[in-house]
Design a protein around this motif. Structure first.
Motif, mmCIF file in Angstrom:
data_model
loop_
_atom_site.group_PDB
_atom_site.id
_atom_site.type_symbol
_atom_site.label_atom_id
_atom_site.label_comp_id
_atom_site.label_asym_id
_atom_site.label_seq_id
_atom_site.Cartn_x
_atom_site.Cartn_y
_atom_site.Cartn_z
ATOM 1 N N PHE A 26 13.347 19.312 -2.246
ATOM 2 C CA PHE A 26 13.943 17.748 -1.721
ATOM 3 C C PHE A 26 12.682 17.210 -1.027
ATOM 4 C CE2 PHE A 26 17.525 15.546 0.700
ATOM 5 C CZ PHE A 26 16.925 14.290 0.205
ATOM 6 N N VAL A 27 12.407 16.064 -1.559
ATOM 7 C CA VAL A 27 11.094 15.140 -0.935
ATOM 8 C C VAL A 27 11.609 14.175 -0.226
ATOM 9 C CG1 VAL A 27 8.851 14.190 -1.255
ATOM 10 C CG2 VAL A 27 9.435 16.174 -2.504
ATOM 11 N N VAL A 28 11.594 13.944 0.925
ATOM 12 C CA VAL A 28 12.232 13.126 1.682
ATOM 13 C C VAL A 28 11.263 11.703 1.758
ATOM 14 C CG1 VAL A 28 13.440 14.469 3.333
ATOM 15 C CG2 VAL A 28 11.243 13.827 4.038
ATOM 16 N N GLN A 29 11.490 10.618 2.243
ATOM 17 C CA GLN A 29 10.752 9.426 2.332
ATOM 18 C C GLN A 29 9.822 9.611 3.181
ATOM 19 O OE1 GLN A 29 12.579 5.833 2.796
ATOM 20 N NE2 GLN A 29 14.718 6.387 2.015
ATOM 21 N N ARG A 30 8.613 9.342 3.306
ATOM 22 C CA ARG A 30 7.450 9.468 4.246
ATOM 23 C C ARG A 30 7.919 8.824 5.409
ATOM 24 N NH1 ARG A 30 6.315 5.068 1.048
ATOM 25 N NH2 ARG A 30 5.256 3.342 1.847
ATOM 26 N N GLU A 57 -4.960 19.858 -4.647
ATOM 27 C CA GLU A 57 -6.060 19.325 -5.540
ATOM 28 C C GLU A 57 -5.681 18.237 -6.553
ATOM 29 O OE1 GLU A 57 -9.945 18.790 -6.801
ATOM 30 O OE2 GLU A 57 -9.246 20.110 -5.291
ATOM 31 N N ARG A 58 -4.128 18.594 -7.056
ATOM 32 C CA ARG A 58 -4.036 18.022 -8.145
ATOM 33 C C ARG A 58 -3.382 16.743 -7.727
ATOM 34 N NH1 ARG A 58 -0.395 22.837 -11.125
ATOM 35 N NH2 ARG A 58 0.391 21.001 -12.687
ATOM 36 N N LEU A 59 -2.980 16.379 -6.667
ATOM 37 C CA LEU A 59 -2.641 15.195 -5.885
ATOM 38 C C LEU A 59 -3.650 14.508 -5.235
ATOM 39 C CD1 LEU A 59 1.079 16.166 -5.183
ATOM 40 C CD2 LEU A 59 0.480 13.866 -6.361
ATOM 41 N N GLY A 60 -4.901 14.904 -5.218
ATOM 42 C CA GLY A 60 -6.113 14.092 -4.683
ATOM 43 C C GLY A 60 -6.172 14.213 -3.083
ATOM 44 N N ILE A 61 -5.418 15.381 -2.566
ATOM 45 C CA ILE A 61 -5.767 15.287 -1.241
ATOM 46 C C ILE A 61 -6.364 16.612 -0.561
ATOM 47 C CG2 ILE A 61 -3.796 13.508 -0.738
ATOM 48 C CD1 ILE A 61 -2.046 16.343 -0.496
ATOM 49 N N ALA A 62 -6.970 17.325 -1.152
ATOM 50 C CA ALA A 62 -7.730 18.694 -0.900
ATOM 51 C C ALA A 62 -8.753 18.228 0.056
ATOM 52 C CB ALA A 62 -8.454 19.245 -1.979
ATOM 53 N N GLY A 78 -7.305 19.175 6.445
ATOM 54 C CA GLY A 78 -7.368 19.405 7.877
ATOM 55 C C GLY A 78 -6.987 18.146 8.617
ATOM 56 N N ARG A 79 -6.559 17.158 8.256
ATOM 57 C CA ARG A 79 -6.225 15.986 8.820
ATOM 58 C C ARG A 79 -4.768 16.036 9.091
ATOM 59 N NH1 ARG A 79 -9.148 11.242 6.827
ATOM 60 N NH2 ARG A 79 -7.632 10.078 7.767
ATOM 61 N N GLN A 80 -4.460 15.402 10.467
ATOM 62 C CA GLN A 80 -2.987 15.188 10.730
ATOM 63 C C GLN A 80 -2.212 14.122 9.843
ATOM 64 O OE1 GLN A 80 -1.529 16.965 13.561
ATOM 65 N NE2 GLN A 80 -3.300 18.172 13.408
ATOM 66 N N LEU A 81 -0.932 14.415 9.515
ATOM 67 C CA LEU A 81 -0.215 13.555 8.860
ATOM 68 C C LEU A 81 -0.388 12.183 9.393
ATOM 69 C CD1 LEU A 81 3.347 15.425 7.682
ATOM 70 C CD2 LEU A 81 0.950 14.678 6.210
ATOM 71 N N GLY A 82 -0.252 11.935 10.868
ATOM 72 C CA GLY A 82 -0.165 10.550 11.468
ATOM 73 C C GLY A 82 -1.386 10.010 11.235
ATOM 74 N N GLU A 83 -2.590 10.512 10.819
ATOM 75 C CA GLU A 83 -3.740 9.695 10.599
ATOM 76 C C GLU A 83 -3.988 9.181 9.252
ATOM 77 O OE1 GLU A 83 -6.182 12.967 13.494
ATOM 78 O OE2 GLU A 83 -6.579 12.985 11.345
ATOM 79 N N LEU A 84 -2.965 9.679 8.208
ATOM 80 C CA LEU A 84 -2.967 9.252 6.859
ATOM 81 C C LEU A 84 -2.470 7.812 6.688
ATOM 82 C CD1 LEU A 84 -2.056 12.632 5.111
ATOM 83 C CD2 LEU A 84 -4.352 11.878 6.077
ATOM 84 N N GLY A 115 -0.202 5.562 4.156
ATOM 85 C CA GLY A 115 1.173 5.999 3.516
ATOM 86 C C GLY A 115 1.016 6.563 2.100
ATOM 87 N N GLY A 116 0.074 6.121 1.504
ATOM 88 C CA GLY A 116 0.041 6.647 0.136
ATOM 89 C C GLY A 116 -0.386 8.304 0.218
ATOM 90 N N GLN A 117 -1.378 8.554 1.261
ATOM 91 C CA GLN A 117 -1.876 9.918 1.569
ATOM 92 C C GLN A 117 -0.669 10.563 1.745
ATOM 93 O OE1 GLN A 117 -4.994 8.786 3.900
ATOM 94 N NE2 GLN A 117 -6.646 8.931 2.511
ATOM 95 N N ARG A 118 0.018 10.263 2.660
ATOM 96 C CA ARG A 118 1.215 10.931 3.319
ATOM 97 C C ARG A 118 2.155 11.182 2.152
ATOM 98 N NH1 ARG A 118 4.502 9.200 8.611
ATOM 99 N NH2 ARG A 118 2.438 8.700 9.313
ATOM 100 N N GLN A 119 2.328 10.268 1.475
ATOM 101 C CA GLN A 119 3.269 10.556 0.334
ATOM 102 C C GLN A 119 3.070 11.630 -0.519
ATOM 103 O OE1 GLN A 119 6.681 9.000 0.153
ATOM 104 N NE2 GLN A 119 6.977 10.549 -1.122
ATOM 105 N N ARG A 120 1.848 11.495 -0.808
ATOM 106 C CA ARG A 120 1.011 12.626 -1.885
ATOM 107 C C ARG A 120 1.346 13.869 -1.121
ATOM 108 N NH1 ARG A 120 -4.584 10.348 -3.661
ATOM 109 N NH2 ARG A 120 -4.256 8.797 -2.103
ATOM 110 N N ALA A 121 1.111 13.980 0.073
ATOM 111 C CA ALA A 121 1.288 15.201 0.932
ATOM 112 C C ALA A 121 2.646 16.004 0.753
ATOM 113 C CB ALA A 121 0.733 15.244 2.289
#
Length: 234
Positions: free
Chosen positions: A72-76, A118-123, A127-133, A135-141
């Motif tokens: 289950f993937v919640v909303q970002r 890697e497949r979602l382009g966030i490799a 090491g980055r914090q979620l709060g620094e990303l 919206g699109g980067q956070r959703q991909r994570a």
């Protein structure tokens, strides 16, 4: 319609003092994508919660033909900016169901985590914090976390709504890929373009299923106008 991955019959569910789904019956076809569409408050997120087992049904039956627990993937927006997690830690949480909260990840677990980043382009963001990303980067994570569970039923709440084109494309391409490999994907969405690309669609209003079937048959202008007119009157 293809064989059903999940069948719901006369399901009721909701929250303390508030019933959301009532007499709900629908089928989720296996090995494809299903869009759950409706206005705010129609029951989309509640339905995903019921399918995942996070929200218990108070009536009716739910028949799963899945191996293990759904992912289950919640909303970002459900993850606070101040939550102290890196991208790698977020994706690694997807292995907890397999490994357990306190056990160290194996080499295979780390390989799965690395592969989905890697497949979602966030490799490069590991090491980055979620709060620094963005919206699109956070959703991909978060999507990578769900995929790292290696479940055969993947549930996503608004996975592409409000994202830029590159993030939408990255997520859409990966979801298309996993369905060809035997994963059933269900996504609640306001993104009608994304919904029209799916194999099956559920149109909801006020906790009820108005119609289900191929998106071209369900997401007609007349049906969508009725749903949003109903919602405006509530």
């Amino acid at each position: 319609m293809a064989a059903s991955q999940v069948t719901l019959s006369a399901v009721a569910a909701g929250y303390p003092g508030r019933l959301v789904l009532s007499g709900f019956a629908a089928q989720i076809p296996a090995f494809g994508t299903t869009a759950v569409v409706g206005a705010n408050g129609s029951g989309k997120s509640t339905l995903l919660g019921v399918l995942s087992g996070v929200i218990p049904a108070t009536a009716g039956t739910i028949v799963h033909r899945t191996k293990g627990r759904p992912a289950f993937v919640v909303q970002r927006s459900a993850i606070a900016d101040t939550f102290p997690l890196t991208v790698r830690e977020t994706v690694s949480m997807g292995r907890w169901a397999e490994r357990g909260l306190w056990r160290r990840l194996t080499a295979h677990d780390r390989s799965v985590v690395d592969s989905w980043m890697e497949r979602l382009g966030i490799a490069d963001l590991a090491g980055r914090q979620l709060g620094e990303l963005s919206g699109g980067q956070r959703q991909r994570a978060l999507v990578a976390q769900g995929l790292a569970q290696e479940a055969d039923l993947l549930l996503l709440d608004e996975p592409t709504t409000g994202l830029d084109a590159s993030a939408r494309q990255a997520i859409t391409e990966v979801l298309d890929e996993v369905t060809t490999n035997g994963v059933t994907v269900v996504q609640a969405t306001h993104d009608l373009a994304a919904a029209r690309r799916t194999d099956h669609c559920l149109l909801l209003h006020d906790g009820q299923l108005l119609s289900e079937g191929p998106p071209a048959d369900v997401l007609t202008d007349d049906a969508l106008n009725r749903v949003w007119q109903f919602a405006e009157r509530v």
